[in-house]
Design a protein around this motif. Structure first.
Motif, PDB file in Angstrom:
ATOM      1  N   HIS A 110       0.829  -1.202   0.000  1.00  0.00           N
ATOM      2  CA  HIS A 110       0.000   0.000   0.000  1.00  0.00           C
ATOM      3  C   HIS A 110       0.867   1.258   0.000  1.00  0.00           C
ATOM      4  O   HIS A 110       0.587   2.208  -0.735  1.00  0.00           O
TER       5      HIS A 110
ATOM      6  N   MET B   2       2.179   1.755  -3.390  1.00  0.00           N
ATOM      7  CA  MET B   2       1.109   2.196  -4.284  1.00  0.00           C
ATOM      8  C   MET B   2       0.836   3.687  -4.123  1.00  0.00           C
ATOM      9  O   MET B   2       0.644   4.396  -5.115  1.00  0.00           O
TER      10      MET B   2
ATOM     11  N   GLU C  51       1.278   6.239  -7.132  1.00  0.00           N
ATOM     12  CA  GLU C  51       0.127   7.036  -7.547  1.00  0.00           C
ATOM     13  C   GLU C  51       0.447   8.528  -7.480  1.00  0.00           C
ATOM     14  O   GLU C  51       0.084   9.294  -8.380  1.00  0.00           O
TER      15      GLU C  51
ATOM     16  N   LYS D 163      -2.652  -2.876  -7.692  1.00  0.00           N
ATOM     17  CA  LYS D 163      -4.007  -2.791  -7.142  1.00  0.00           C
ATOM     18  C   LYS D 163      -4.653  -4.167  -7.085  1.00  0.00           C
ATOM     19  O   LYS D 163      -5.307  -4.521  -6.099  1.00  0.00           O
TER      20      LYS D 163
ATOM     21  N   TYR E  90      -3.026  -6.124  -4.297  1.00  0.00           N
ATOM     22  CA  TYR E  90      -3.495  -5.596  -3.023  1.00  0.00           C
ATOM     23  C   TYR E  90      -4.887  -6.150  -2.697  1.00  0.00           C
ATOM     24  O   TYR E  90      -5.147  -6.568  -1.563  1.00  0.00           O
TER      25      TYR E  90
END
Length: 66
Positions: A16, A19, A23, A50, A53
């Motif tokens: 996460h 990510m 992002e 994603k 995840y």
């Protein structure tokens, strides 16, 4: 809680964090500094992250329910 579940949660949390950073980069002006091929692959990488995840979340929910 088992060591396995703890490790899986840590993996999910680390993913996460990566990510969020990716992002942020994808939405920054810095993305213009990389080639179009790299932009495409970074977006593809984010999409796969994603999915992974989501898979980790489902696995954790299942393990915690049993």
């Amino acid at each position: 809680m088992s060591d396995f579940i703890i490790r899986l949660q840590e993996e999910k949390n680390e993913l996460h964090s990566k990510m969020v950073k990716l992002e942020s980069f994808l939405n920054s002006d810095g993305i213009e500094e990389v080639s179009s091929f790299q932009r495409i692959k970074l977006k593809e990488q984010y999409a796969h992250m994603k999915g992974y995840y989501g898979c980790l979340n489902l696995r954790l929910r299942d393990l915690e329910d049993h």
